[in-house]
Design a protein around this motif. Structure first.
Motif, short mmCIF file in Angstrom:
data_model
loop_
_atom_site.label_atom_id
_atom_site.label_comp_id
_atom_site.label_asym_id
_atom_site.label_seq_id
_atom_site.Cartn_x
_atom_site.Cartn_y
_atom_site.Cartn_z
N ASP A 47 -6.93 -10.31 4.20
CA ASP A 47 -5.99 -9.22 4.40
C ASP A 47 -5.68 -9.11 5.90
O ASP A 47 -6.61 -8.96 6.70
CB ASP A 47 -6.60 -7.91 3.89
CG ASP A 47 -5.61 -6.77 3.84
OD1 ASP A 47 -4.86 -6.58 4.83
OD2 ASP A 47 -5.58 -6.05 2.83
N TRP A 105 -11.37 -13.14 1.27
CA TRP A 105 -10.26 -12.48 0.56
C TRP A 105 -10.68 -11.09 0.10
O TRP A 105 -10.04 -10.09 0.44
CB TRP A 105 -9.84 -13.33 -0.64
CG TRP A 105 -8.76 -12.73 -1.48
CD1 TRP A 105 -7.43 -12.64 -1.19
CD2 TRP A 105 -8.93 -12.15 -2.78
NE1 TRP A 105 -6.75 -12.04 -2.21
CE2 TRP A 105 -7.64 -11.73 -3.22
CE3 TRP A 105 -10.02 -11.96 -3.63
CZ2 TRP A 105 -7.45 -11.12 -4.46
CZ3 TRP A 105 -9.82 -11.36 -4.85
CH2 TRP A 105 -8.54 -10.95 -5.26
N SER A 108 -12.29 -8.72 3.20
CA SER A 108 -11.29 -8.22 4.15
C SER A 108 -10.41 -7.15 3.52
O SER A 108 -10.03 -6.17 4.18
CB SER A 108 -10.44 -9.37 4.70
OG SER A 108 -9.66 -9.96 3.67
N HIS A 109 -10.08 -7.33 2.24
CA HIS A 109 -9.28 -6.31 1.56
C HIS A 109 -10.04 -4.99 1.43
O HIS A 109 -9.46 -3.91 1.59
CB HIS A 109 -8.83 -6.81 0.19
CG HIS A 109 -7.61 -7.67 0.23
ND1 HIS A 109 -7.65 -8.99 0.62
CD2 HIS A 109 -6.31 -7.40 -0.04
CE1 HIS A 109 -6.42 -9.50 0.56
NE2 HIS A 109 -5.60 -8.56 0.18
N GLN A 113 -8.59 -1.64 3.06
CA GLN A 113 -8.01 -0.69 2.11
C GLN A 113 -8.93 0.47 1.75
O GLN A 113 -8.45 1.50 1.27
CB GLN A 113 -7.57 -1.45 0.85
CG GLN A 113 -6.45 -2.46 1.15
CD GLN A 113 -6.08 -3.28 -0.06
OE1 GLN A 113 -6.24 -2.86 -1.20
NE2 GLN A 113 -5.60 -4.49 0.17
N GLU A 304 -7.59 -10.56 -9.16
CA GLU A 304 -6.89 -9.41 -8.59
C GLU A 304 -7.27 -8.12 -9.29
O GLU A 304 -7.50 -7.09 -8.64
CB GLU A 304 -5.38 -9.62 -8.66
CG GLU A 304 -4.55 -8.46 -8.13
CD GLU A 304 -4.89 -8.12 -6.69
OE1 GLU A 304 -5.07 -6.91 -6.39
OE2 GLU A 304 -4.97 -9.03 -5.85
N ARG A 307 -10.77 -7.18 -8.17
CA ARG A 307 -10.76 -6.63 -6.81
C ARG A 307 -10.29 -5.19 -6.82
O ARG A 307 -10.87 -4.33 -6.14
CB ARG A 307 -9.86 -7.47 -5.90
CG ARG A 307 -9.87 -7.02 -4.44
CD ARG A 307 -8.90 -7.80 -3.61
NE ARG A 307 -7.51 -7.49 -3.92
CZ ARG A 307 -6.46 -8.00 -3.27
NH1 ARG A 307 -6.65 -8.86 -2.29
NH2 ARG A 307 -5.23 -7.67 -3.61
N LEU A 311 -12.46 -1.94 -5.61
CA LEU A 311 -11.92 -1.03 -4.59
C LEU A 311 -11.92 0.40 -5.09
O LEU A 311 -12.37 1.33 -4.39
CB LEU A 311 -10.50 -1.47 -4.21
CG LEU A 311 -9.77 -0.58 -3.21
CD1 LEU A 311 -10.46 -0.57 -1.86
CD2 LEU A 311 -8.31 -1.05 -3.06
#
Length: 320
Positions: A47, A105, A108-109, A113, A304, A307, A311
């Motif tokens: 990200d 990936w 970092s997201h 976020q 996705e 993830r 999150l």
């Protein structure tokens, strides 16, 4: 440590016949590939809203590299100047192979976020001279050190979570157990395709038989992990969260299980044990996903969604 560019991966070895020297050569070549620009097509791009750098943590008798992810400057209330970020301690998968870079990936997201400080442990890899207990100590010692030096890291130590994948999930689960015993409060644990049993029953699960030879994990690899993890004279139960005597009072858990994974039943059984002990545990299964799918968003369409779930779970847990 620096990323290098590689054009291809090393050929798959004979897992159970390889010598100690061949194991070192294989993992060095494989980790160079995982840290290369060529691997990004499979492992995903970081990200841009996170800064990433290597740092060394001084621990008793050793220095350990960690990969640090922090929300980048530029957005109001975020960035390098924050002194109250939640902490997510992350441990990559692989066991005898692997590097924090392969998880850029997702880590970092999360940093960008949530936002949060994510510290990913480049633990000692399984080998004849470094059994699983060394990697478990690395995860726990880094967690303690970062929390104890919260002001230096710019974190709020009261908002801490652990997050691991595969063998890294085993290390994270044991860190959560040690945290409770030591009085270190964690707000959440995220365990993705976890290995939680290195005892003699490690392979005695239906999912092992059903998915014995998948593209990302096979029974011979699991036998190699078991052999390296538990040298003669070691009690494997002490290194197996599934065998832990008391799972009550642990941090709430999100257990992510890809269904086409030899270790799927490890995650299912551990979520059951957590719930039976009174620890909140959400089990989410991703149909048709294989082992390590979260680290392969370029080829695994379920990554996705996983993830996003991680999150959401961490955001709710760390802001509660």
């Amino acid at each position: 440590m620096s990323e290098v560019t590689a054009t291809g991966r090393p050929p798959e070895p004979d897992w159970l016949a390889m010598t100690a020297e061949e194991l070192v050569a294989y993992r060095d070549a494989e980790n160079r590939w995982r840290a290369s620009n060529a691997a990004r097509a499979i492992l995903g791009d970081p990200d841009p809203g996170a800064t990433i750098h290597w740092q060394k943590v001084a621990l008793p008798g050793r220095e350990l590299p960690v990969r640090v992810y922090r929300p980048a400057s530029g957005r109001e209330g975020e960035g390098a100047g924050r002194t109250d970020l939640p902490l997510v301690l992350h441990v990559h998968g692989g066991g005898y192979v692997g590097t924090a870079v392969q998880c850029d990936w997702v880590t970092s997201h999360l940093a960008a976020q949530l936002p949060a400080l994510v510290v990913s442990v480049e633990h000692r890899l399984l080998a004849a001279e470094s059994p699983l207990s060394a990697a478990v100590d690395d995860g726990w010692d880094v967690l303690q050190d970062v929390v104890q030096h919260a002001a230096q890291w710019g974190i709020d130590p009261a908002r801490t979570a652990v997050f691991g994948e595969s063998c890294g999930a085993l290390i994270s689960a044991l860190a959560a157990i040690r945290a409770k015993e030591a009085g270190l409060h964690l707000m959440a644990q995220v365990l993705v395709n976890p290995a939680v049993d290195v005892t003699e029953t490690m392979l005695d699960h239906a999912s092992i038989t059903q998915h014995a030879h998948t593209p990302t994990l096979t029974v011979p690899q699991l036998r190699l992990i078991q052999r390296l993890a538990v040298p003669p004279g070691t009690d494997p139960r002490a290194l197996s969260p599934l065998s832990a005597g008391n799972l009550n009072g642990l941090a709430p858990a999100l257990v992510v299980v890809p269904t086409h994974d030899p270790l799927a039943d490890h995650g299912r059984r551990y979520a059951e044990r957590l719930r039976a002990a009174g620890t909140p545990a959400r089990l989410t299964e991703y149909p048709a996903a294989g082992h390590a799918f979260l680290s392969m968003p370029g080829v695994a369409q379920q990554a996705e969604a996983a993830r996003a779930e991680i999150l959401e779970f961490l955001r709710a847990s760390l802001t509660a």
